[in-house]
Motif scaffolding. Structure first.
Motif, PDB file in Angstrom:
ATOM      1  N   PRO A  99      49.810  18.155  59.091  1.00  0.00           N
ATOM      2  CA  PRO A  99      50.011  19.110  57.994  1.00  0.00           C
ATOM      3  C   PRO A  99      48.748  19.263  57.142  1.00  0.00           C
ATOM      4  CG  PRO A  99      51.890  17.642  58.168  1.00  0.00           C
ATOM      5  CD  PRO A  99      50.846  17.098  59.091  1.00  0.00           C
ATOM      6  N   LEU A 100      48.333  20.526  56.935  1.00  0.00           N
ATOM      7  CA  LEU A 100      47.141  20.868  56.155  1.00  0.00           C
ATOM      8  C   LEU A 100      45.893  20.176  56.669  1.00  0.00           C
ATOM      9  CD1 LEU A 100      48.600  20.839  52.522  1.00  0.00           C
ATOM     10  CD2 LEU A 100      48.256  22.790  54.040  1.00  0.00           C
ATOM     11  N   GLY A 101      45.904  19.778  57.937  1.00  0.00           N
ATOM     12  CA  GLY A 101      44.741  19.134  58.530  1.00  0.00           C
ATOM     13  C   GLY A 101      44.498  17.726  58.040  1.00  0.00           C
ATOM     14  N   LEU A 102      45.441  17.147  57.305  1.00  0.00           N
ATOM     15  CA  LEU A 102      45.267  15.797  56.773  1.00  0.00           C
ATOM     16  C   LEU A 102      45.633  14.772  57.840  1.00  0.00           C
ATOM     17  CD1 LEU A 102      44.691  13.764  54.531  1.00  0.00           C
ATOM     18  CD2 LEU A 102      47.061  14.071  53.757  1.00  0.00           C
ATOM     19  N   ARG A 103      44.629  14.106  58.361  1.00  0.00           N
ATOM     20  CA  ARG A 103      44.843  13.057  59.351  1.00  0.00           C
ATOM     21  C   ARG A 103      44.639  11.701  58.689  1.00  0.00           C
ATOM     22  NH1 ARG A 103      41.619  17.010  61.706  1.00  0.00           N
ATOM     23  NH2 ARG A 103      42.668  18.241  63.308  1.00  0.00           N
TER      24      ARG A 103
ATOM     25  N   ASP B  36      37.887   7.131  57.717  1.00  0.00           N
ATOM     26  CA  ASP B  36      37.070   8.336  57.538  1.00  0.00           C
ATOM     27  C   ASP B  36      37.933   9.576  57.381  1.00  0.00           C
ATOM     28  OD1 ASP B  36      34.704   7.000  57.537  1.00  0.00           O
ATOM     29  OD2 ASP B  36      34.014   7.697  59.504  1.00  0.00           O
ATOM     30  N   GLU B  37      38.989   9.685  58.187  1.00  0.00           N
ATOM     31  CA  GLU B  37      39.865  10.849  58.117  1.00  0.00           C
ATOM     32  C   GLU B  37      40.598  10.885  56.778  1.00  0.00           C
ATOM     33  OE1 GLU B  37      39.925  13.312  59.980  1.00  0.00           O
ATOM     34  OE2 GLU B  37      39.520  12.787  62.062  1.00  0.00           O
ATOM     35  N   LEU B  38      41.064   9.737  56.307  1.00  0.00           N
ATOM     36  CA  LEU B  38      41.757   9.680  55.029  1.00  0.00           C
ATOM     37  C   LEU B  38      40.827  10.117  53.898  1.00  0.00           C
ATOM     38  CD1 LEU B  38      44.022   6.764  53.798  1.00  0.00           C
ATOM     39  CD2 LEU B  38      42.510   7.979  52.258  1.00  0.00           C
ATOM     40  N   LEU B  39      39.592   9.620  53.920  1.00  0.00           N
ATOM     41  CA  LEU B  39      38.642   9.955  52.863  1.00  0.00           C
ATOM     42  C   LEU B  39      38.232  11.430  52.920  1.00  0.00           C
ATOM     43  CD1 LEU B  39      36.335   6.787  52.905  1.00  0.00           C
ATOM     44  CD2 LEU B  39      38.281   7.281  51.421  1.00  0.00           C
ATOM     45  N   LYS B  40      38.289  12.006  54.118  1.00  0.00           N
ATOM     46  CA  LYS B  40      37.943  13.429  54.272  1.00  0.00           C
ATOM     47  C   LYS B  40      38.967  14.308  53.576  1.00  0.00           C
ATOM     48  CE  LYS B  40      36.632  14.524  58.371  1.00  0.00           C
ATOM     49  NZ  LYS B  40      36.714  14.840  59.826  1.00  0.00           N
ATOM     50  N   GLY B  41      40.225  13.863  53.568  1.00  0.00           N
ATOM     51  CA  GLY B  41      41.280  14.611  52.894  1.00  0.00           C
ATOM     52  C   GLY B  41      41.829  15.756  53.718  1.00  0.00           C
ATOM     53  N   SER B  42      42.510  16.674  53.055  1.00  0.00           N
ATOM     54  CA  SER B  42      43.128  17.816  53.730  1.00  0.00           C
ATOM     55  C   SER B  42      42.176  19.000  53.723  1.00  0.00           C
ATOM     56  CB  SER B  42      44.432  18.189  53.030  1.00  0.00           C
ATOM     57  OG  SER B  42      44.153  18.742  51.749  1.00  0.00           O
ATOM     58  N   LYS B  43      42.665  20.126  54.235  1.00  0.00           N
ATOM     59  CA  LYS B  43      41.850  21.338  54.243  1.00  0.00           C
ATOM     60  C   LYS B  43      41.550  21.835  52.836  1.00  0.00           C
ATOM     61  CE  LYS B  43      43.722  22.956  58.656  1.00  0.00           C
ATOM     62  NZ  LYS B  43      44.569  23.987  59.324  1.00  0.00           N
ATOM     63  N   SER B  44      42.408  21.489  51.890  1.00  0.00           N
ATOM     64  CA  SER B  44      42.267  22.026  50.539  1.00  0.00           C
ATOM     65  C   SER B  44      41.565  21.083  49.565  1.00  0.00           C
ATOM     66  CB  SER B  44      43.642  22.406  49.980  1.00  0.00           C
ATOM     67  OG  SER B  44      44.507  21.280  49.988  1.00  0.00           O
ATOM     68  N   ARG B  45      41.685  19.770  49.761  1.00  0.00           N
ATOM     69  CA  ARG B  45      41.102  18.843  48.785  1.00  0.00           C
ATOM     70  C   ARG B  45      41.168  17.401  49.274  1.00  0.00           C
ATOM     71  NH1 ARG B  45      45.889  19.107  44.222  1.00  0.00           N
ATOM     72  NH2 ARG B  45      47.605  19.372  45.691  1.00  0.00           N
TER      73      ARG B  45
END
Length: 304
Positions: A48-52, A57-66
């Motif tokens: 969902p919303l690109g949040l992996r 690293d993926e958690l720190l990257k966040g979602s597509k929006s923030r």
């Protein structure tokens, strides 16, 4: 009289203690919770919303929006707001039960302590959870198919999903909700052919689900759901669901010889409404009710 402590003074006294406490938490302690409760949805292309949440690293990257975590600021971190239900939808969407107070506090301490990485590589990925099949001779239960609904369906089919309220009011985040028959039945225990849910994930009814596909469900996932329904749509304890005799159904498919819908027998009588002169081979929509003898009593059939 002693000097009264102001809020600023109290915070200054507590801060070193809170920081010391927070330093004990690293991603090594966060990762098992993510694996158990979060990556079932937040992994891969369908996250969902690109949040992996499959790696640090993926958690720190966040979602597509923030970003979802703010270093040193748990109260400002969207992740904490979602876990507590301060922002909707509350996470995980498969709750209740949601995370315990102790688990949420662990996330807060980790964020307050600066998002300490721990011993694992920041790119180390949490492996996907394999499909769980029943042991030989045992039936498929809700426990086997619930992870599929959680990973591919619940993001929309929940009270506060990505599309707002659940499309057509269909909730797929709990056993009782999936078998709801108030408006119409989507799962007919004992008959996957008459189950709208199966027709949606196969593409026999449109639009095909999940709505964010492709990729759609794998053949293995679809077969597990089919087996679950054909074996009685059993709950997690193995108890079969009652037959929804008299419940409304709405199905789409290809009309066959002898009033069949993709081999599902239909009962067309004098009171059945037939629109647009459907013929064999036509794609049609059928509305009717589920009968005691395992057929659909047609109230309306029309060519689409």
């Amino acid at each position: 009289m002693g000097k009264r402590l102001t809020p600023v003074m109290l915070c200054s006294l507590l801060l070193p203690w809170l920081q010391a406490l927070a330093q004990d938490v690293s991603f090594d302690e966060i990762q098992p919770i993510l694996q158990a409760r979060c990556v079932i949805c937040h992994a891969g292309e369908a996250a969902p919303l690109g949040l992996r949440l499959t790696s640090l690293d993926e958690l720190l990257k966040g979602s597509k929006s923030r970003p979802v975590v703010q270093r040193g600021e748990p109260s400002d971190s969207e992740l904490i707001k979602r876990l507590k239900g301060l922002s909707q939808p509350r996470m995980p969407m498969t709750g209740p039960p949601f995370l315990s107070d102790a688990e949420i506090a662990l996330f807060e301490r980790w964020i307050a302590g600066g998002l300490k990485p721990g011993s694992r590589s920041s790119t180390a990925t949490i492996p996907p959870t394999p499909l769980q099949h029943p042991s030989a001779g045992q039936p498929v239960t809700y426990a086997h198919v619930a992870p599929i609904f959680a990973s591919r369906c619940v993001k929309c089919h929940s009270a506060y999903g990505l599309m707002g309220s659940a499309p057509e009011g269909l909730l797929l985040n709990a056993y009782v909700a999936i078998l709801d028959r108030d408006e119409r039945v989507r799962v007919v225990p004992g008959s996957s052919l008459a189950s709208e849910l199966v027709r949606r994930i196969r593409g026999q009814s449109q639009p095909r689900m999940p709505y964010d596909g492709p990729p759609y469900l794998s053949d293995e996932e679809i077969q597990l759901i089919v087996d679950w329904i054909d074996q009685g749509a059993r709950d997690a304890d193995g108890r079969p669901a009652p037959s929804p005799v008299g419940s409304r159904v709405r199905l789409q498919g290809v009309l066959g010889e002898g009033w069949t819908l993709d081999s599902l027998q239909l009962v067309v009588g004098p009171e059945s409404r037939i629109d647009k002169s459907p013929g064999v081979g036509d794609y049609v929509e059928v509305r009717g009710r589920w009968s005691q003898d395992g057929r659909v009593l047609v109230e309306r059939i029309r060519r689409r």
